[in-house]
Motif scaffolding. Structure first.
Motif, PDB file in Angstrom:
ATOM      1  N   PRO A 157     -54.286 -29.480  45.450  1.00 60.55           N
ATOM      2  CA  PRO A 157     -53.866 -29.165  44.078  1.00 60.55           C
ATOM      3  C   PRO A 157     -54.050 -30.314  43.088  1.00 60.55           C
ATOM      4  CG  PRO A 157     -52.232 -28.408  45.654  1.00 60.55           C
ATOM      5  CD  PRO A 157     -53.212 -29.233  46.427  1.00 60.55           C
ATOM      6  N   PHE A 194     -56.370 -29.945  39.819  1.00 58.81           N
ATOM      7  CA  PHE A 194     -55.858 -30.233  38.477  1.00 58.81           C
ATOM      8  C   PHE A 194     -56.798 -31.186  37.742  1.00 58.81           C
ATOM      9  CE2 PHE A 194     -53.476 -32.547  35.314  1.00 58.81           C
ATOM     10  CZ  PHE A 194     -52.642 -31.605  34.751  1.00 58.81           C
ATOM     11  N   ASN A 248     -53.546 -24.309  44.613  1.00 58.58           N
ATOM     12  CA  ASN A 248     -54.709 -24.686  43.809  1.00 58.58           C
ATOM     13  C   ASN A 248     -54.860 -23.796  42.576  1.00 58.58           C
ATOM     14  OD1 ASN A 248     -55.568 -26.886  45.326  1.00 58.58           O
ATOM     15  ND2 ASN A 248     -56.812 -25.635  46.692  1.00 58.58           N
ATOM     16  N   ALA A 270     -52.293 -24.980  40.146  1.00 57.26           N
ATOM     17  CA  ALA A 270     -52.703 -26.286  39.619  1.00 57.26           C
ATOM     18  C   ALA A 270     -53.785 -26.126  38.557  1.00 57.26           C
ATOM     19  CB  ALA A 270     -53.193 -27.182  40.750  1.00 57.26           C
TER      20      ALA A 270
END
Length: 383
Positions: A177, A181, A210, A213
Motif C-alpha cells: 500500500p 500510494f 492497495n 491506498a
C-alpha cells in the motif's frame, strides 16, 4: 467511526469481466443479468461487463445488459485495437476500457515491441474510440512495474486525445500500500487533470489495502469484484473496499451495503466458489463470539468488539459456546433458545461445556446444549 465524507469515488465493479476470468468460472446470461441488476440496485456506479471480442455469445450477453437500461454505466474491456472497439460499438456500448501492456518487461517479452510502438498504438485506438464518441478508460496493464515517466507520457497522450481516465493496474498483485500510494500520487502530480483508476490483484493478500491506498493518493475510480473473484488470487473485494472506505477512511462511496451478503451468496453460488465462513465483511461467522471476555463485552455493548453493526451488511451476531466461552455467553445462548439459565446454573454447566468441546473439537450446537441442560436438571432433581 469518523465523520463521514461523501466522496466523489466511483466504484467500477468488474465481477462480470475480471471476476469471470477466475479460472474455471462461467456465468450464464441469466446470472449476469441478475448480478448486474443487484449491483445497480445498491448504487454501484459502473459495471465492467465483458469482452465483446470473445465472440457472439459474449456479445449477446452484453447486449442483454445494455437492454436493461441500468443506472450504472456499462463499460467493456478491449485490447487497444480497432476491431475490439468496433465489437463493443456493435453491442451498443458507450464506454470502453482499452488495454495496453506498459511495463518494459511486457513490452519486450510479451508484445515484442517498443515504447514508441505502444504510444502509437494508443493514439490509433484512442483516436478511433473518441471519433465514435465513446467514454474511454486507458488501461495500463502491468503499470505497477512500469516506468513512472513513461506512464506520464501515456497519460498526456490520453488527455490530449480526449481520453477520460487512466487505469493503473497492479496486474501481478506485487505492490504494497505504501508503494501504491507513492506511485499514484506521482501520477496525480505528473498529470493532474486526468482521472486515475486503480485495479489491484490479491496475489500477496493486499488488493483491498492497495485499492484504498490508491484512492487516498488521489485515484477517483476503483475496480472491485464481489467476493474478490478474479485471476489467480483475485481482485479487491467490493464489500471490503466499500466497508474499508466507510469505516477506516470515513469516505462514503454511496453504495447501499445492506444487500452485500445476499449478493455475495448469489455470486458464490453462480461462480461455484462458496464464500468461506471467515471471509472478511460477508462471511457467515465473522460476527461470531466465543471467548468469554469478548462475548461478555459485546453483550454489554456491541461496539466493544464490533467495528460496525452486522446488519449493515446483512449479517447477524452469533454467540458460540465452546472451550473458550464464559458464563455470559452461555446464558445468552440459552436465552436465545428460550431457556432461562441463572448465573449459578451457568457456572455448573460451563465445566461440562468445556470438557465436551475439547473432546469433540468443536463448539456445542443447540442440540448439544439442550441435551446438556436436560441432563443437568435431571441430576439436580435426583439429588
Amino acid at each position: 467511526m469518523k465523520n463521514m465524507v461523501h466522496g466523489d469515488i466511483i466504484i467500477d465493479d468488474t465481477t462480470l469481466r475480471d471476476g469471470e476470468q477466475t479460472a474455471g468460472v462461467v456465468f450464464s446470461k441469466k446470472e449476469k443479468i441478475a448480478i448486474a441488476r443487484m449491483l445497480d440496485a445498491i448504487g454501484v456506479q459502473e459495471l465492467e461487463c465483458g469482452i465483446p471480442a470473445m465472440g457472439e455469445e459474449e456479445r449477446d450477453s452484453i447486449r442483454a445488459l445494455v437492454d436493461l437500461g441500468l443506472s450504472a454505466r456499462l463499460i467493456t474491456w478491449n485490447r487497444a485495437v480497432i476491431p475490439d472497439i468496433q465489437a463493443s460499438l456493435d453491442c451498443g456500448i458507450m464506454a470502453v476500457d482499452i488495454s495496453l501492456s506498459v511495463s518494459d518487461q511486457m513490452i519486450a517479452h510479451k508484445l515484442r515491441k517498443s515504447r514508441e510502438w505502444v504510444k502509437e498504438q494508443l493514439k490509433t485506438a484512442l483516436g478511433f474510440a473518441k471519433a465514435h464518441n465513446l467514454y474511454v478508460s486507458v488501461g495500463g496493464e502491468d503499470a505497477s512495474r512500469a516506468d513512472i515517466g513513461f506512464l506520464c507520457e501515456l497519460m498526456e497522450i490520453t488527455r490530449e486525445l480526449g481520453g477520460d481516465r487512466f487505469r493503473f493496474c497492479d496486474t501481478l498483485g506485487i505492490l504494497d500500500p505504501f508503494t501504491m500510494f507513492d506511485r499514484v500520487r506521482a501520477l496525480r502530480s505528473g498529470v493532474p487533470d486526468l482521472d486515475i483508476e486503480v485495479h489491484t490483484h490479491n496475489d500477496l493478500g493486499m488488493a483491498t489495502a492497495n485499492a484504498i491506498a490508491g484512492i487516498k493518493a488521489g485515484a477517483r475510480f476503483v475496480n472491485t469484484t464481489v467476493n474478490g473473484l478474479g485471476e489467480r488470487a483475485g481482485n479487491a473485494a467490493l464489500e471490503e473496499v466499500v466497508m474499508g472506505l466507510k469505516h477506516a477512511c470515513g469516505i462514503d462511496p454511496g453504495v447501499d451495503t445492506h444487500r452485500f451478503v445476499e449478493i455475495s451468496r448469489f455470486v458464490g453460488k453462480a461462480s461455484q466458489r462458496p464464500v468461506p465462513a471467515w471471509k472478511a465483511v460477508v462471511g457467515e461467522r465473522v460476527f461470531s463470539h466465543e471467548s468469554g471476555l469478548h462475548a461478555d463485552g459485546v453483550l454489554k455493548n456491541p461496539l466493544n468488539y464490533e467495528g460496525f453493526d452486522p446488519a449493515e451488511v446483512g449479517l447477524h451476531r452469533h454467540i458460540v459456546v465452546g472451550k473458550h466461552s464464559g458464563t455470559s455467553g452461555l446464558v445468552e445462548r440459552y436465552r436465545n433458545m428460550g431457556i432461562v439459565v441463572n448465573r449459578k446454573e451457568a457456572v455448573c454447566l460451563m465445566e461440562q461445556v468445556r470438557t465436551i468441546a475439547q473432546r469433540m473439537k468443536r463448539p456445542l450446537s443447540d442440540k448439544d446444549l439442550r441435551r446438556l441442560y436436560k441432563s443437568e436438571h435431571r441430576g439436580l432433581k435426583a439429588a
